[in-house]
Design a protein around this motif. Structure first.
Motif, mmCIF file in Angstrom:
data_model
loop_
_atom_site.group_PDB
_atom_site.id
_atom_site.type_symbol
_atom_site.label_atom_id
_atom_site.label_comp_id
_atom_site.label_asym_id
_atom_site.label_seq_id
_atom_site.Cartn_x
_atom_site.Cartn_y
_atom_site.Cartn_z
ATOM 1 N N LYS A 151 0.782 -1.217 0.084
ATOM 2 C CA LYS A 151 0.032 -0.205 -0.116
ATOM 3 C C LYS A 151 0.953 1.333 0.024
ATOM 4 O O LYS A 151 0.273 2.322 -0.580
ATOM 5 N N ARG A 152 2.077 1.061 0.597
ATOM 6 C CA ARG A 152 2.926 2.543 0.485
ATOM 7 C C ARG A 152 4.271 2.050 0.206
ATOM 8 O O ARG A 152 5.064 0.950 0.768
ATOM 9 N N VAL A 153 4.540 2.664 -0.866
ATOM 10 C CA VAL A 153 5.787 2.247 -1.650
ATOM 11 C C VAL A 153 6.792 3.122 -1.588
ATOM 12 O O VAL A 153 6.707 4.362 -2.025
ATOM 13 N N LEU A 154 8.161 2.747 -1.530
ATOM 14 C CA LEU A 154 9.221 3.445 -1.852
ATOM 15 C C LEU A 154 9.952 3.058 -3.026
ATOM 16 O O LEU A 154 10.305 1.939 -3.007
ATOM 17 N N ILE A 155 10.317 3.948 -4.094
ATOM 18 C CA ILE A 155 11.018 3.461 -5.130
ATOM 19 C C ILE A 155 12.371 4.020 -4.979
ATOM 20 O O ILE A 155 12.699 5.135 -4.749
ATOM 21 N N ILE A 156 13.547 2.885 -5.370
ATOM 22 C CA ILE A 156 14.950 3.258 -5.253
ATOM 23 C C ILE A 156 15.316 3.108 -6.785
ATOM 24 O O ILE A 156 15.414 2.316 -7.372
ATOM 25 N N GLY A 157 15.503 4.398 -7.228
ATOM 26 C CA GLY A 157 16.009 4.450 -8.369
ATOM 27 C C GLY A 157 15.028 5.556 -9.303
ATOM 28 O O GLY A 157 13.764 5.010 -9.440
ATOM 29 N N SER A 158 15.328 6.395 -10.104
ATOM 30 C CA SER A 158 14.687 7.410 -10.835
ATOM 31 C C SER A 158 14.416 7.232 -12.381
ATOM 32 O O SER A 158 14.045 7.962 -13.043
ATOM 33 N N GLY A 159 15.160 6.095 -12.950
ATOM 34 C CA GLY A 159 15.210 5.807 -14.302
ATOM 35 C C GLY A 159 13.739 5.463 -14.550
ATOM 36 O O GLY A 159 12.992 5.502 -14.097
ATOM 37 N N ASN A 160 13.926 5.118 -16.203
ATOM 38 C CA ASN A 160 12.653 4.762 -16.644
ATOM 39 C C ASN A 160 11.794 3.662 -15.937
ATOM 40 O O ASN A 160 10.381 3.887 -15.541
ATOM 41 N N VAL A 161 12.535 2.612 -15.410
ATOM 42 C CA VAL A 161 11.730 1.484 -14.965
ATOM 43 C C VAL A 161 11.066 1.737 -13.683
ATOM 44 O O VAL A 161 10.062 1.569 -13.377
ATOM 45 N N VAL A 163 10.171 5.095 -12.300
ATOM 46 C CA VAL A 163 9.096 5.973 -12.627
ATOM 47 C C VAL A 163 7.897 5.096 -13.093
ATOM 48 O O VAL A 163 6.763 5.515 -12.726
ATOM 49 N N ILE A 164 8.080 4.409 -14.340
ATOM 50 C CA ILE A 164 7.081 3.677 -14.759
ATOM 51 C C ILE A 164 6.114 2.817 -13.811
ATOM 52 O O ILE A 164 4.950 2.848 -13.920
ATOM 53 N N VAL A 165 7.088 2.063 -13.189
ATOM 54 C CA VAL A 165 6.516 1.064 -12.271
ATOM 55 C C VAL A 165 5.769 1.844 -11.263
ATOM 56 O O VAL A 165 4.656 1.379 -10.743
ATOM 57 N N GLY A 166 6.569 2.934 -10.634
ATOM 58 C CA GLY A 166 5.775 3.721 -9.591
ATOM 59 C C GLY A 166 4.361 4.127 -10.061
ATOM 60 O O GLY A 166 3.417 4.207 -9.211
ATOM 61 N N TYR A 167 4.309 4.566 -11.171
ATOM 62 C CA TYR A 167 2.918 5.181 -11.629
ATOM 63 C C TYR A 167 2.071 4.084 -11.889
ATOM 64 O O TYR A 167 0.790 4.203 -11.483
ATOM 65 N N GLN A 168 2.523 2.820 -12.380
ATOM 66 C CA GLN A 168 1.402 1.916 -12.429
ATOM 67 C C GLN A 168 1.016 1.276 -10.926
ATOM 68 O O GLN A 168 -0.011 0.940 -10.902
ATOM 69 N N LEU A 169 2.053 1.669 -9.960
ATOM 70 C CA LEU A 169 1.332 0.992 -8.751
ATOM 71 C C LEU A 169 0.584 2.044 -8.285
ATOM 72 O O LEU A 169 -0.649 1.620 -7.662
ATOM 73 N N MET A 170 0.782 3.385 -8.482
ATOM 74 C CA MET A 170 -0.284 4.199 -8.104
ATOM 75 C C MET A 170 -1.598 3.920 -8.928
ATOM 76 O O MET A 170 -2.765 4.122 -8.207
ATOM 77 N N GLN A 171 -1.684 3.575 -10.017
ATOM 78 C CA GLN A 171 -2.816 3.352 -10.849
ATOM 79 C C GLN A 171 -3.626 2.285 -10.222
ATOM 80 O O GLN A 171 -5.066 1.964 -10.363
ATOM 81 N N ALA A 172 -3.021 1.154 -9.793
ATOM 82 C CA ALA A 172 -3.281 0.055 -9.060
ATOM 83 C C ALA A 172 -4.001 0.333 -7.650
ATOM 84 O O ALA A 172 -4.391 -0.490 -6.976
ATOM 85 N N GLY A 173 -3.605 1.597 -7.157
ATOM 86 C CA GLY A 173 -4.310 1.913 -5.678
ATOM 87 C C GLY A 173 -3.010 1.918 -4.645
ATOM 88 O O GLY A 173 -3.417 2.335 -3.629
ATOM 89 N N ALA A 174 -2.065 1.956 -5.026
ATOM 90 C CA ALA A 174 -0.922 2.184 -3.849
ATOM 91 C C ALA A 174 -0.487 3.587 -3.871
ATOM 92 O O ALA A 174 -0.988 4.351 -4.634
ATOM 93 N N GLU A 175 -0.007 3.948 -2.853
ATOM 94 C CA GLU A 175 0.837 5.293 -2.665
ATOM 95 C C GLU A 175 2.341 5.270 -2.682
ATOM 96 O O GLU A 175 2.704 4.494 -1.984
ATOM 97 N N VAL A 176 2.735 6.004 -3.634
ATOM 98 C CA VAL A 176 4.243 6.083 -3.781
ATOM 99 C C VAL A 176 4.663 7.188 -2.755
ATOM 100 O O VAL A 176 4.481 8.385 -3.048
ATOM 101 N N VAL A 177 5.204 7.045 -1.765
ATOM 102 C CA VAL A 177 5.739 7.867 -0.723
ATOM 103 C C VAL A 177 6.848 8.636 -1.154
ATOM 104 O O VAL A 177 7.433 9.604 -0.530
ATOM 105 N N GLY A 178 7.876 8.017 -2.106
ATOM 106 C CA GLY A 178 8.685 9.054 -2.513
ATOM 107 C C GLY A 178 9.582 8.008 -3.550
ATOM 108 O O GLY A 178 9.518 7.042 -3.850
ATOM 109 N N VAL A 179 10.346 8.795 -4.399
ATOM 110 C CA VAL A 179 11.488 8.155 -5.260
ATOM 111 C C VAL A 179 12.733 8.782 -4.796
ATOM 112 O O VAL A 179 13.300 10.002 -4.867
#
Length: 364
Positions: A151-161, A163-179
């Motif tokens: 539900k609450r996700v931290l992304i390590i790495g700001s490359g295309n993979v 940020v794309i996965v972060g956005y897709q997780l948000m679309q699925a209902g997760a909250e991205v707390v930071g990159v």
């Protein structure tokens, strides 16, 4: 003409395109993949491609994959799924294991290796806790199996993979707390990064993850600022309540099979590290072996498809299924599309890196 098939290992975008070009030319093809369905990364990509129309701009990855599968079925390509290639002997003898049971030997006239890349890991205290995973794992869970990893996700790495996965997780209902990005600047294309920025996701440059903590699974992560030497800065630690950490810290070409086949390798940081040498037709140092897609240097799905087409065209010509004029015309058109993909700030780095690979290959 060959009495043995061309064996293509890997039914992702590069392998599918190589097999399609070979079959269109009339060459016998066997396409092997360890997964239970072909398509590779395309079926994890629900976002729309961008660029030019000839590079499928505006089309979602899984739709591109469906189109390639439909074409391979129409052509009647011999596709063997749940089949792992475990060895390559001299003379292009390919050892395969089907469904973890029956093993058999294939003798190939040419070998096209399209086995992709593996995700890099990042070790830190707590990195083995459940909830810490690669971005590709999270993408597979949410886009293929429809399982939200947290539900609450931290992304390590700001490359295309990342940020794309972060956005897709948000679309699925997760909250991205930071990159979190260790470098001083963000690494992904602006079109992808902007999606998270518009949603209010904070980006932390010159920052890394210091540790992950929790009981039976991940509960929190501590991030820390970095100095110019990438060393932690005392007093900059911040703790975030998260149940998922996605590691998007790069990919490394899969070189196991090229190495078994005797292909020479080189080290190119911009393309993921150790990778097989190849010429302008994607032919390795072993004349009968071609390497395509992320195996031949990590780039993008569009590039992988063009490299697969290029190898398929040249392999078909080398076996007598295409004449010189048809091969040169097809190769020139494919290289034109490849060059177009390697334009711009990000693309030029890959173009320069690929140019060094070609020069080293020619100088051998």
């Amino acid at each position: 003409m060959a009495d043995k098939p061309v064996v293509v290992v890997g039914a992702g975008p590069a392998g599918l395109c190589a097999a399609i070009e070979l079959k269109k030319a009339g060459a016998p093809v066997v396409l092997l993949d360890e997964n239970d369905k072909p398509g590779g990364q395309l079926f994890k990509q629900i976002h729309k491609f961008f660029g030019s129309r000839e590079h499928k701009a505006g089309t979602r990855g899984f739709d591109i994959g469906t189109g390639l599968l439909d074409e391979s079925l129409r052509l009647g390509i011999d596709v063997r799924l749940k089949t792992e290639v475990v060895g390559v002997d001299p003379g292009l003898r390919v050892w395969a294991v089907e469904d973890r049971g029956r093993s058999y030997l294939l003798e190939a006239s040419r070998l096209v290796i399209a086995t992709g890349a593996t995700e890099n890991a990042l070790s830190f205290p707590g990195w083995t806790l459940p909830g810490v995973m690669t971005a590709g794992c999270a993408q597979t869970l949410v886009n293929v199996y429809r399982v939200l990893p947290g539900k609450r996700v931290l992304i390590i790495g700001s490359g295309n993979v990342g940020v794309i996965v972060g956005y897709q997780l948000m679309q699925a209902g997760a909250e991205v707390v930071g990159v979190v990005e260790a470098a001083p600047t963000l690494g992904g294309y602006g079109v992808h990064t902007a999606k998270l920025a518009r949603a209010g996701v904070p980006f932390h440059v010159r920052t890394t993850v210091a540790r992950a903590e929790g009981g039976e699974s991940l509960e929190r992560a501590t991030i820390v600022g970095l100095d110019d030497s990438f060393k932690p800065l005392p007093g900059t630690e911040r703790t975030l309540e998260v149940d998922t950490i996605c590691l998007a810290v790069g990919l490394t070409p899969s070189v196991e099979l090229p190495s078994l086949a005797g292909c020479a390798t080189t080290y190119v940081p911009e393309l993921g590290g150790r990778m097989p040498l190849h010429d302008e037709y994607m032919r390795s140092s072993v004349e009968e072996v071609y390497v395509v897609g992320d195996t031949a240097g990590v780039e993008e799905a569009s590039t992988a498809m063009e490299e697969g087409r290029l190898a398929g065209i040249h392999a078909a010509w080398s076996l007598g299924y295409l004449d010189d004029a048809a091969m040169e015309a097809g190769a020139a058109e494919t290289r034109r599309r490849l060059d177009a993909l390697r334009q711009g700030v990000f693309g030029k780095k890959r173009f320069d890196a690929k140019s060094r690979v070609l020069e080293e290959s020619h100088n051998r």
